[in-house]
Motif scaffolding. Structure first.
Motif, PDB file in Angstrom:
ATOM      1  N   UNK A  88       0.847  -1.191   0.000  1.00  0.00           N
ATOM      2  CA  UNK A  88       0.000   0.000   0.000  1.00  0.00           C
ATOM      3  C   UNK A  88       0.882   1.239   0.000  1.00  0.00           C
ATOM      4  N   UNK A  89       0.439   2.255  -0.698  1.00  0.00           N
ATOM      5  CA  UNK A  89       1.218   3.488  -0.825  1.00  0.00           C
ATOM      6  C   UNK A  89       0.384   4.671  -0.352  1.00  0.00           C
ATOM      7  N   UNK A  90       0.960   5.475   0.546  1.00  0.00           N
ATOM      8  CA  UNK A  90       0.270   6.665   1.035  1.00  0.00           C
ATOM      9  C   UNK A  90       0.270   7.752  -0.026  1.00  0.00           C
ATOM     10  N   UNK A  91      -0.888   8.346  -0.275  1.00  0.00           N
ATOM     11  CA  UNK A  91      -1.029   9.421  -1.264  1.00  0.00           C
ATOM     12  C   UNK A  91      -1.159  10.786  -0.604  1.00  0.00           C
ATOM     13  N   UNK A  92      -1.134  10.821   0.719  1.00  0.00           N
ATOM     14  CA  UNK A  92      -1.291  12.092   1.422  1.00  0.00           C
ATOM     15  C   UNK A  92      -0.490  12.059   2.711  1.00  0.00           C
ATOM     16  N   UNK A  93      -0.309  13.215   3.285  1.00  0.00           N
ATOM     17  CA  UNK A  93       0.217  13.319   4.644  1.00  0.00           C
ATOM     18  C   UNK A  93      -0.900  12.919   5.623  1.00  0.00           C
ATOM     19  N   UNK A  94      -0.582  12.727   6.900  1.00  0.00           N
ATOM     20  CA  UNK A  94      -1.663  12.456   7.865  1.00  0.00           C
ATOM     21  C   UNK A  94      -2.751  13.519   7.779  1.00  0.00           C
ATOM     22  N   UNK A  95      -3.997  13.101   7.863  1.00  0.00           N
ATOM     23  CA  UNK A  95      -5.133  14.016   7.737  1.00  0.00           C
ATOM     24  C   UNK A  95      -5.219  14.848   9.008  1.00  0.00           C
ATOM     25  N   UNK A  96      -4.658  16.046   8.968  1.00  0.00           N
ATOM     26  CA  UNK A  96      -4.551  16.891  10.151  1.00  0.00           C
ATOM     27  C   UNK A  96      -5.934  17.247  10.696  1.00  0.00           C
ATOM     28  N   UNK A  97      -6.099  17.051  12.002  1.00  0.00           N
ATOM     29  CA  UNK A  97      -7.356  17.371  12.655  1.00  0.00           C
ATOM     30  C   UNK A  97      -8.360  16.230  12.644  1.00  0.00           C
ATOM     31  N   UNK A  98      -8.005  15.111  12.014  1.00  0.00           N
ATOM     32  CA  UNK A  98      -8.943  13.980  11.925  1.00  0.00           C
ATOM     33  C   UNK A  98      -8.348  12.708  12.535  1.00  0.00           C
ATOM     34  N   UNK A  99      -7.345  12.890  13.380  1.00  0.00           N
ATOM     35  CA  UNK A  99      -6.739  11.727  14.014  1.00  0.00           C
ATOM     36  C   UNK A  99      -7.623  11.236  15.160  1.00  0.00           C
ATOM     37  N   UNK A 100      -7.257  10.110  15.725  1.00  0.00           N
ATOM     38  CA  UNK A 100      -7.976   9.545  16.861  1.00  0.00           C
ATOM     39  C   UNK A 100      -6.939   8.953  17.803  1.00  0.00           C
ATOM     40  N   UNK A 101      -7.371   8.156  18.768  1.00  0.00           N
ATOM     41  CA  UNK A 101      -6.440   7.573  19.730  1.00  0.00           C
ATOM     42  C   UNK A 101      -6.833   6.136  20.019  1.00  0.00           C
ATOM     43  N   UNK A 102      -5.843   5.336  20.344  1.00  0.00           N
ATOM     44  CA  UNK A 102      -6.067   3.956  20.770  1.00  0.00           C
ATOM     45  C   UNK A 102      -6.169   3.936  22.287  1.00  0.00           C
ATOM     46  N   UNK A 103      -7.323   3.494  22.795  1.00  0.00           N
ATOM     47  CA  UNK A 103      -7.563   3.438  24.239  1.00  0.00           C
ATOM     48  C   UNK A 103      -7.696   1.999  24.706  1.00  0.00           C
ATOM     49  N   UNK A 104      -7.106   1.729  25.854  1.00  0.00           N
ATOM     50  CA  UNK A 104      -7.244   0.446  26.544  1.00  0.00           C
ATOM     51  C   UNK A 104      -8.145   0.694  27.744  1.00  0.00           C
ATOM     52  N   UNK A 105      -9.299   0.022  27.799  1.00  0.00           N
ATOM     53  CA  UNK A 105     -10.345   0.357  28.767  1.00  0.00           C
ATOM     54  C   UNK A 105     -10.830  -0.872  29.524  1.00  0.00           C
ATOM     55  N   UNK A 106     -11.302  -0.633  30.728  1.00  0.00           N
ATOM     56  CA  UNK A 106     -11.927  -1.695  31.500  1.00  0.00           C
ATOM     57  C   UNK A 106     -12.966  -1.079  32.431  1.00  0.00           C
ATOM     58  N   UNK A 107     -13.715  -1.920  33.117  1.00  0.00           N
ATOM     59  CA  UNK A 107     -14.691  -1.443  34.100  1.00  0.00           C
ATOM     60  C   UNK A 107     -14.004  -1.272  35.456  1.00  0.00           C
ATOM     61  N   UNK A 108     -14.445  -0.331  36.258  1.00  0.00           N
ATOM     62  CA  UNK A 108     -13.821  -0.142  37.574  1.00  0.00           C
ATOM     63  C   UNK A 108     -13.843  -1.394  38.434  1.00  0.00           C
ATOM     64  N   UNK A 109     -14.912  -2.188  38.343  1.00  0.00           N
ATOM     65  CA  UNK A 109     -15.009  -3.378  39.197  1.00  0.00           C
ATOM     66  C   UNK A 109     -14.046  -4.482  38.784  1.00  0.00           C
ATOM     67  N   UNK A 110     -13.463  -4.378  37.580  1.00  0.00           N
ATOM     68  CA  UNK A 110     -12.539  -5.414  37.111  1.00  0.00           C
ATOM     69  C   UNK A 110     -11.128  -5.229  37.646  1.00  0.00           C
TER      70      UNK A 110
END
Length: 313
Positions: free
Chosen positions: A271-293
């Motif tokens: 795969x080949x990137x045709x653009x720079x990172x889409x500024x302002x449209x990024x997100x984040x990877x979150x690791x989540x759990x419930x408090x009781x766990x």
């Protein structure tokens, strides 16, 4: 596979002949581990012959044991057919319980061998299929061999409600704003870039994004960052393909069917990137759990291992 254990076989054989001769009510009979082992062996084997091999007893012993157990419970456990012994819903449920008991027994053995320093149990983990393929599987391959007594029940979903409904213990999610009732940590920022396969680029003008065939998520993710970006920057574009997952979007791009905005962790060889990172449209990877766990050792262990393995540069 059931273990070849002399004490276990003795317990199983004893349980066969120790069935009550007179049972006043099915509810008076109490299942024990040899009963569950019998059911599990027949579910796994599918026939008396195979079950007898797993249990290391003869076929007639298994046959009599099943008949007596069904009489004791007052319910049918198996239906005999040309395909073999088919479990009823009750037998299937009991077999699942038997597998958990088998895993607990194995965890206890490992704990003895390792001096008690063993993490065991079942942890329910949910993530999207793209996170599973691009991030989770390589991480699990790194550390799971160190936890032979830990079982993971894995489901792919885009829904935070999995944790809210207590259907899962840990979630990996791409989001800017995780729900406030969950606890966790942000592992990495995730950017998106417009990408195409090398094969697709051989026959088109790579400078005109609007003229290309676009591949996009369908209405299952109406607010996905890539959808929002395309609608704002290429309003005249109507995608030629819509998919119900980002992993499917990526596979169509890889097949040379068009272009799409993909997360960095899915942009691999070919795969080949045709653009720079889409500024302002990024997100984040979150690791989540419930408090009781957070009081469960198995959940905390997996949570910490994932936190270390999935921290991206």
């Amino acid at each position: 596979m059931l273990r070849d254990d002399a004490h276990y076989r003795l317990a199983f054989t004893h349980s066969i002949w120790a069935f009550p001769q007179v049972i006043n009510a099915a509810t008076h009979y109490r299942l024990d581990f040899p009963d569950l082992a019998l059911i599990l062996a027949l579910v796994r084997g599918g026939s008396l012959a195979r079950a007898s091999q797993l249990l290391k007893v003869d076929v007639s012993t298994v046959f009599r044991a099943v008949r007596r157990l069904e009489a004791a419970l007052g319910q049918q456990l198996f239906e005999k057919s040309r395909a073999g012994y088919l479990p009823t819903s009750l037998a299937q449920t009991l077999a699942e319980q038997a597998e958990r008991a088998e895993q607990a027994l194995e965890a206890a053995r490992i704990g003895v061998e390792q001096g008690g320093a063993v993490v065991s149990g079942t942890v329910r983990l949910t993530c999207t299929d793209s996170v599973l393929q691009g991030l989770l599987l390589p991480a699990l391959a790194q550390f799971m061999p160190n936890y032979p007594a830990l079982t993971i029940e894995l489901s792919t979903s885009n829904d935070f409600a999995n944790l809210s409904r207590r259907d899962a213990d840990i979630a990996l999610r791409l989001t800017r704003t995780p729900p406030e009732h969950l606890v966790g940590r942000e592992l990495a920022k995730i950017s998106y870039r417009v990408c195409a396969s090398e094969r697709y680029l051989q026959n088109i003008d790579a400078s005109d994004l609007a003229a290309m065939t676009w591949i996009a998520p369908d209405d299952f993710l109406p607010d996905h960052p890539t959808v929002v970006w395309r609608r704002q920057h290429l309003p005249s574009v109507t995608p030629g393909y819509r998919c119900n997952s980002m992993l499917s979007v990526t596979e169509l791009v890889r097949a040379g069917l068009g272009v799409a905005a993909l997360p960095d962790f899915l942009i691999t060889e070919g795969l080949q990137a045709l653009s720079e990172p889409l500024h302002g449209y990024d997100t984040a990877l979150w690791l989540l759990t419930r408090p009781d766990c957070r009081a469960l050792r198995s959940v905390v262990t997996l949570f910490d291992e994932l936190g270390r393995a999935l921290r991206l540069p």
